[in-house]
Design a protein around this motif. Sequence first.
Motif, mmCIF file in Angstrom:
data_model
loop_
_atom_site.group_PDB
_atom_site.id
_atom_site.type_symbol
_atom_site.label_atom_id
_atom_site.label_comp_id
_atom_site.label_asym_id
_atom_site.label_seq_id
_atom_site.Cartn_x
_atom_site.Cartn_y
_atom_site.Cartn_z
ATOM 1 N N PHE A 179 25.824 33.075 45.839
ATOM 2 C CA PHE A 179 26.713 34.496 46.592
ATOM 3 C C PHE A 179 27.900 34.125 48.021
ATOM 4 C CE2 PHE A 179 26.745 38.092 50.006
ATOM 5 C CZ PHE A 179 27.459 38.921 48.512
ATOM 6 N N ASN A 180 28.912 34.249 47.362
ATOM 7 C CA ASN A 180 30.059 34.158 48.386
ATOM 8 C C ASN A 180 30.209 35.687 49.458
ATOM 9 O OD1 ASN A 180 31.875 33.652 50.199
ATOM 10 N ND2 ASN A 180 33.390 33.368 48.511
ATOM 11 N N ALA A 181 29.694 35.439 50.716
ATOM 12 C CA ALA A 181 29.878 36.857 51.414
ATOM 13 C C ALA A 181 31.399 36.955 52.284
ATOM 14 C CB ALA A 181 29.029 36.723 52.828
ATOM 15 N N ILE A 182 31.983 37.193 51.268
ATOM 16 C CA ILE A 182 33.529 37.407 51.876
ATOM 17 C C ILE A 182 34.284 38.371 52.802
ATOM 18 C CG2 ILE A 182 36.124 38.099 50.742
ATOM 19 C CD1 ILE A 182 34.843 37.239 47.759
ATOM 20 N N GLY A 183 33.423 39.507 52.922
ATOM 21 C CA GLY A 183 33.707 40.373 53.654
ATOM 22 C C GLY A 183 35.449 41.102 54.509
ATOM 23 N N GLU A 184 35.956 40.803 53.568
ATOM 24 C CA GLU A 184 37.873 40.428 53.871
ATOM 25 C C GLU A 184 37.922 42.357 53.449
ATOM 26 O OE1 GLU A 184 39.378 39.213 55.371
ATOM 27 O OE2 GLU A 184 38.725 36.502 55.214
ATOM 28 N N PRO A 185 38.536 42.744 54.471
ATOM 29 C CA PRO A 185 39.698 44.118 53.753
ATOM 30 C C PRO A 185 40.303 43.403 53.490
ATOM 31 C CG PRO A 185 39.655 43.528 56.341
ATOM 32 C CD PRO A 185 38.960 42.352 56.306
ATOM 33 N N THR A 186 41.719 44.299 53.218
ATOM 34 C CA THR A 186 42.865 44.104 52.366
ATOM 35 C C THR A 186 43.274 45.799 52.189
ATOM 36 O OG1 THR A 186 42.109 46.307 50.190
ATOM 37 C CG2 THR A 186 41.048 44.245 50.245
ATOM 38 N N THR A 194 42.357 47.222 44.089
ATOM 39 C CA THR A 194 41.382 45.588 45.058
ATOM 40 C C THR A 194 41.075 45.375 43.913
ATOM 41 O OG1 THR A 194 40.288 48.132 46.170
ATOM 42 C CG2 THR A 194 38.963 45.902 46.576
ATOM 43 N N VAL A 195 40.338 45.747 42.323
ATOM 44 C CA VAL A 195 39.987 44.709 41.581
ATOM 45 C C VAL A 195 41.126 43.666 41.288
ATOM 46 C CG1 VAL A 195 39.141 44.913 39.300
ATOM 47 C CG2 VAL A 195 38.470 46.458 40.735
ATOM 48 N N ASN A 196 42.098 43.793 41.105
ATOM 49 C CA ASN A 196 43.330 43.313 41.037
ATOM 50 C C ASN A 196 43.379 42.284 42.360
ATOM 51 O OD1 ASN A 196 44.611 44.110 38.688
ATOM 52 N ND2 ASN A 196 46.219 45.429 39.957
ATOM 53 N N THR A 197 43.594 42.174 43.784
ATOM 54 C CA THR A 197 42.748 41.875 44.531
ATOM 55 C C THR A 197 41.770 40.522 44.334
ATOM 56 O OG1 THR A 197 44.292 43.231 46.390
ATOM 57 C CG2 THR A 197 42.638 41.717 47.027
ATOM 58 N N VAL A 198 40.803 41.266 44.386
ATOM 59 C CA VAL A 198 39.930 40.122 43.760
ATOM 60 C C VAL A 198 40.190 39.397 42.955
ATOM 61 C CG1 VAL A 198 37.622 40.016 42.683
ATOM 62 C CG2 VAL A 198 38.398 41.598 44.378
ATOM 63 N N THR A 199 40.783 39.812 41.224
ATOM 64 C CA THR A 199 41.039 38.859 41.095
ATOM 65 C C THR A 199 42.300 37.667 41.329
ATOM 66 O OG1 THR A 199 40.540 40.609 39.408
ATOM 67 C CG2 THR A 199 42.281 38.577 38.116
ATOM 68 N N ASN A 200 42.844 37.944 42.045
ATOM 69 C CA ASN A 200 44.137 36.793 42.595
ATOM 70 C C ASN A 200 43.712 36.162 43.639
ATOM 71 O OD1 ASN A 200 45.830 37.943 40.730
ATOM 72 N ND2 ASN A 200 46.390 39.768 42.068
ATOM 73 N N LYS A 201 42.968 36.674 44.329
ATOM 74 C CA LYS A 201 42.498 36.280 45.071
ATOM 75 C C LYS A 201 40.802 35.648 45.643
ATOM 76 C CE LYS A 201 43.013 36.623 50.430
ATOM 77 N NZ LYS A 201 43.236 37.542 51.709
ATOM 78 N N TYR A 202 40.060 35.799 45.372
ATOM 79 C CA TYR A 202 38.429 35.417 45.611
ATOM 80 C C TYR A 202 37.922 35.332 44.736
ATOM 81 C CZ TYR A 202 39.694 38.453 49.392
ATOM 82 O OH TYR A 202 40.035 38.754 50.882
ATOM 83 N N LEU A 203 38.135 34.700 43.262
ATOM 84 C CA LEU A 203 37.374 34.271 42.787
ATOM 85 C C LEU A 203 37.733 32.302 42.527
ATOM 86 C CD1 LEU A 203 38.132 36.700 39.300
ATOM 87 C CD2 LEU A 203 35.813 36.787 41.261
#
Length: 203
Positions: A179-186, A194-203
């Motif tokens: 588990f990666n605890a990201i805890g970042e506001p967007t 938000t899902v697009n942000t995850v796809t582009n930045k957090y995977l």
Amino acid sequence: MAINLQKGQRINLEKENGTKLQSICVGINWGAIEKKGWLGGVKKEAVDLDASCAIYDDNKRLLDIVYFGNLRSKDSAVMHSGDDLTGDMGGDDGLDNEVITLNFPMLNPSASHVAFVLNSFRGHDFGTIPFASIRIYEGTPTRVTSVFATFDIANGANFAGHVSMVMGVFYKRNNEWKFNAIGEPTKDKKLEETVNTVTNKYL
């Protein structure tokens, strides 16, 4: 003993006895906002936070999404407890308002990332919402057997002014889930963004 997650922290899904967690719950707890009434009294304003879960393969392809409009993943590995439209109106009752259950062995074999996000449906600023918190635990949506980790978002100054955040991502490495605890506001306003942000930045 539960781990108090910090932003950016990565943890193994291992219990104190050395066994791996096979099934976890991600619970979100929050309260209604207190507002001053006309005659100096206090009234409560309902807050609708939405916990959602996006499942991806190794190529960052979105396999499935579980949210208030789709409470079960295609493989039945991810289950949503249902939409809470108000938050705790009478103060913190210690229970989670929304719970998403994740069963790792049941996941589509192609799944390699499971991201959890939180959106404020009516646009309430995270900085104004009382006792908003996340916990990862063993149990069911109605029973907590053992809390594995907690993540306090109510006291994070960086959430003020935002209505969307990425809670964290479960990811598979060498057939083990971590588990990666990201805890970042967007800056996003809607779940799709938000899902697009995850796809582009957090995977």
